[in-house]
Design a protein around this motif. Structure first.
Motif, PDB file in Angstrom:
ATOM      1  N   SER A 245       3.101 -22.003  10.390  1.00 20.64           N
ATOM      2  CA  SER A 245       2.042 -20.510  10.545  1.00 20.64           C
ATOM      3  C   SER A 245       2.559 -20.210   9.248  1.00 20.64           C
ATOM      4  CB  SER A 245       3.280 -19.726  11.497  1.00 20.64           C
ATOM      5  OG  SER A 245       4.486 -18.924  11.655  1.00 20.64           O
ATOM      6  N   ALA A 246       2.059 -19.017   9.078  1.00 21.02           N
ATOM      7  CA  ALA A 246       2.343 -17.586   7.705  1.00 21.02           C
ATOM      8  C   ALA A 246       1.664 -16.636   7.822  1.00 21.02           C
ATOM      9  CB  ALA A 246       0.508 -18.441   6.363  1.00 21.02           C
ATOM     10  N   ASP A 247       1.927 -15.388   7.259  1.00 17.53           N
ATOM     11  CA  ASP A 247       1.481 -13.704   7.334  1.00 17.53           C
ATOM     12  C   ASP A 247       0.908 -13.947   5.827  1.00 17.53           C
ATOM     13  OD1 ASP A 247       2.381 -14.579   9.957  1.00 17.53           O
ATOM     14  OD2 ASP A 247       4.301 -12.994   9.663  1.00 17.53           O
ATOM     15  N   VAL A 248       0.111 -12.955   5.908  1.00 18.85           N
ATOM     16  CA  VAL A 248      -0.542 -12.222   4.875  1.00 18.85           C
ATOM     17  C   VAL A 248      -0.469 -10.494   5.052  1.00 18.85           C
ATOM     18  CG1 VAL A 248      -3.239 -12.734   4.862  1.00 18.85           C
ATOM     19  CG2 VAL A 248      -1.579 -11.991   2.692  1.00 18.85           C
ATOM     20  N   ALA A 249      -0.395  -9.478   4.256  1.00 18.59           N
ATOM     21  CA  ALA A 249       0.081  -8.347   4.244  1.00 18.59           C
ATOM     22  C   ALA A 249      -0.514  -7.625   3.250  1.00 18.59           C
ATOM     23  CB  ALA A 249       1.275  -7.518   5.250  1.00 18.59           C
ATOM     24  N   TYR A 250      -1.616  -6.725   3.748  1.00 19.70           N
ATOM     25  CA  TYR A 250      -1.691  -5.276   2.116  1.00 19.70           C
ATOM     26  C   TYR A 250      -1.828  -4.233   2.794  1.00 19.70           C
ATOM     27  CZ  TYR A 250      -3.996  -3.796  -1.672  1.00 19.70           C
ATOM     28  OH  TYR A 250      -4.077  -2.973  -3.049  1.00 19.70           O
ATOM     29  N   GLY A 251      -0.850  -3.428   2.158  1.00 19.45           N
ATOM     30  CA  GLY A 251      -0.634  -1.714   2.957  1.00 19.45           C
ATOM     31  C   GLY A 251      -1.621  -0.974   1.028  1.00 19.45           C
ATOM     32  N   PHE A 252      -2.479  -0.231   1.284  1.00 17.96           N
ATOM     33  CA  PHE A 252      -2.937   0.414   1.031  1.00 17.96           C
ATOM     34  C   PHE A 252      -2.155   1.953   0.354  1.00 17.96           C
ATOM     35  CE2 PHE A 252      -6.379  -2.078   2.955  1.00 17.96           C
ATOM     36  CZ  PHE A 252      -7.250  -2.132   2.237  1.00 17.96           C
ATOM     37  N   SER A 253      -2.010   2.238  -0.943  1.00 24.06           N
ATOM     38  CA  SER A 253      -1.713   3.440  -1.536  1.00 24.06           C
ATOM     39  C   SER A 253      -2.297   4.567  -0.474  1.00 24.06           C
ATOM     40  CB  SER A 253      -2.066   3.887  -2.160  1.00 24.06           C
ATOM     41  OG  SER A 253      -3.164   3.777  -2.955  1.00 24.06           O
ATOM     42  N   ASN A 254      -3.720   4.570  -0.393  1.00 24.54           N
ATOM     43  CA  ASN A 254      -4.807   6.028   0.103  1.00 24.54           C
ATOM     44  C   ASN A 254      -4.319   7.276  -0.890  1.00 24.54           C
ATOM     45  OD1 ASN A 254      -5.237   3.922   2.521  1.00 24.54           O
ATOM     46  ND2 ASN A 254      -4.659   5.747   4.005  1.00 24.54           N
ATOM     47  N   VAL A 255      -4.046   6.893  -1.965  1.00 25.04           N
ATOM     48  CA  VAL A 255      -4.250   7.728  -3.338  1.00 25.04           C
ATOM     49  C   VAL A 255      -5.539   7.238  -4.158  1.00 25.04           C
ATOM     50  CG1 VAL A 255      -3.022   8.806  -4.900  1.00 25.04           C
ATOM     51  CG2 VAL A 255      -1.845   7.694  -3.032  1.00 25.04           C
ATOM     52  N   ALA A 256      -5.969   7.971  -4.585  1.00 24.42           N
ATOM     53  CA  ALA A 256      -6.738   8.350  -5.559  1.00 24.42           C
ATOM     54  C   ALA A 256      -6.507   8.752  -6.574  1.00 24.42           C
ATOM     55  CB  ALA A 256      -8.845   9.105  -4.950  1.00 24.42           C
ATOM     56  N   GLY A 257      -7.415   8.241  -7.849  1.00 25.27           N
ATOM     57  CA  GLY A 257      -7.341   9.137  -8.923  1.00 25.27           C
ATOM     58  C   GLY A 257      -4.984   8.518  -9.470  1.00 25.27           C
ATOM     59  N   PHE A 258      -4.669  10.007 -10.169  1.00 26.52           N
ATOM     60  CA  PHE A 258      -3.452   9.732 -10.828  1.00 26.52           C
ATOM     61  C   PHE A 258      -2.407   8.906 -10.066  1.00 26.52           C
ATOM     62  CE2 PHE A 258       0.574  11.714 -12.412  1.00 26.52           C
ATOM     63  CZ  PHE A 258       0.565  11.320 -13.938  1.00 26.52           C
ATOM     64  N   GLN A 259      -2.168   8.077 -10.160  1.00 29.66           N
ATOM     65  CA  GLN A 259      -0.959   7.185  -9.924  1.00 29.66           C
ATOM     66  C   GLN A 259      -1.752   6.715  -8.454  1.00 29.66           C
ATOM     67  OE1 GLN A 259       2.631  10.323  -9.277  1.00 29.66           O
ATOM     68  NE2 GLN A 259       2.850   9.566 -10.837  1.00 29.66           N
ATOM     69  N   SER A 260      -2.722   6.058  -9.082  1.00 30.25           N
ATOM     70  CA  SER A 260      -3.350   5.723  -7.016  1.00 30.25           C
ATOM     71  C   SER A 260      -2.601   3.802  -7.044  1.00 30.25           C
ATOM     72  CB  SER A 260      -4.581   5.233  -7.534  1.00 30.25           C
ATOM     73  OG  SER A 260      -4.986   4.095  -8.302  1.00 30.25           O
ATOM     74  N   LEU A 261      -1.594   3.786  -7.212  1.00 23.86           N
ATOM     75  CA  LEU A 261      -1.092   2.062  -6.405  1.00 23.86           C
ATOM     76  C   LEU A 261       0.546   3.056  -6.468  1.00 23.86           C
ATOM     77  CD1 LEU A 261      -1.578   0.206 -10.359  1.00 23.86           C
ATOM     78  CD2 LEU A 261      -2.651   0.449  -7.087  1.00 23.86           C
TER      79      LEU A 261
END
Length: 381
Positions: free
Chosen positions: A203-219
């Protein structure tokens, strides 16, 4: 990712695919194996080795745990403290939608038993909160806050009692220092998590967590994680990768990342003895910090008793070395109530400054070897 990490991941994945292609599951093959038979993760469906039952149900569950610790956190520094342990409560619900499809939710909150306080980080559902859909033919989709894929790969390599619950465990050295879970937690927030169906144990898993930050330091806080898992019969094998985005300070516009590569293995054999181990490499780009680590541990069931032993090795920056050793003895009064005793010893080289991480004052002079012993009780409901 380092060359070593890429090689480990590539070799591990290739080996899994080759073995799976020529291996049919035995008659007693169970496609979903629990994390630990001694203390299964009864709440979270985010443990993708666990089946989501095709029923409509609501479960209230939890655990309360506390104890007493004694030891030396540094030269001449004696410590006698009560210990909170890991206490939590949660709600888990499922609704059968027909055709094997199940809708589910999960809410879990940690708390400090000795003071009655909630999570210190201020997150109401500190140990997870998500909703999702599951179907054996299509896999599982979860939305919310949940454990990351490399956490479950790490769990599979731990045969000791109560993974992550006992602070007096050799694996805590890896958990805090290399994986960085005491720095940026072992969770994805604002996340989408997908797990494939199980095929011949693969089996395999993949996940993505959004920063939910816009603009400056958005990552800031953005995460990407994945793992490939092979679990059939008594054998488990994982390869996993995680990339966590952050900024060195609040004025920096260029993002940094904490990258982790992990390979883990576990085997349950003679008389139910379980042996696990892993190798981890981590690299932080803001200050070019890096570390590598390995660990080996074993769980030995003896009827109403369990004996758990482990050792972990961490090298930071090539010259700061720490080795940890742990011994755990547990007596199960029932399936829900356990008395236990733990001992932990860290050996730092002349540059090592890692403390055992269980005392309020836990700073360590270079080269000092801290230790701790403890006794306690836990009850699950």
């Amino acid at each position: 990712m380092t060359k070593t990490g890429r090689s480990l991941l590539a070799a591990g994945t290739a080996g899994l695919l080759a073995h799976t292609a020529h291996c049919a599951p035995p008659p007693d093959y169970a496609p979903y194996a629990s994390t630990s038979e001694q203390d299964p993760d009864i709440g979270s469906f985010n443990n993708t080795g666990k089946r989501v039952p095709d029923v409509s149900s609501l479960l209230l569950y939890g655990k309360v745990e506390t104890g007493f610790m004694y030891g030396n956190s540094d030269a001449g520094q004696k410590n006698r403290e009560m210990w909170n342990g890991t206490s939590y409560w949660g709600l888990r619900g499922t609704e059968s939608l027909g055709g094997g499809t199940v809708a589910f939710f999960f809410l879990e909150q940690g708390f400090k038993l000795l003071s009655g306080k909630g999570p210190s980080n201020g997150v109401e559902w500190s140990k997870g909160s998500y909703v999702g859909l599951s179907n054996p033919a299509f896999g599982r989709l979860e939305l919310g806050r949940m454990h990351k894929p490399d956490y479950w790969a790490y769990v599979d390599s731990d045969r000791n009692l109560d993974f992550g619950d006992s602070s007096l465990a050799a694996i805590k050295l890896q958990y805090d220092t290399v994986l960085g879970y005491d720095t940026y937690t072992d969770y994805f927030s604002n996340a989408v998590y997908y797990s494939t169906p199980h095929w011949r144990g693969l089996s395999a898993d993949v996940a993505y967590g959004f920063s939910n930050v816009a603009g400056f330091q958005s990552l800031a806080g953005r995460q990407i994680g994945t793992r490939v898992r092979y679990a059939i019969g008594p054998f488990k094998f994982n390869v996993a990768y995680n990339d966590y985005g952050y900024y060195a300070d609040n004025k920096t516009s260029a993002s940094s990342s904490w990258k982790t590569e992990l390979v883990s293995v576990a085997y349950k054999g003679w008389h139910g003895i379980e042996i696990g181990g892993n190798y981890i490499h981590a690299h932080r780009t803001s200050d070019n910090w890096f570390a590598s680590s390995w660990q080996i541990n074993a769980g030995i069931p003896l009827g109403a008793y369990d004996v758990n032993i482990g050792t972990a090795h961490v090298t930071q920056q090539g010259d700061r070395v720490t080795q940890s050793y742990s011994l755990n003895y547990a007596y199960h009064l029932s399936r829900r109530t356990t008395l236990f005793a733990d001992a932990l010893y860290y050996r730092n080289n002349r540059n090592g400054t890692v403390g055992v991480g269980v005392f309020a004052n836990d700073s360590v002079q270079p080269g000092y070897a801290p230790w701790a012993v403890g006794v306690g009780m836990k009850h699950k409901f």
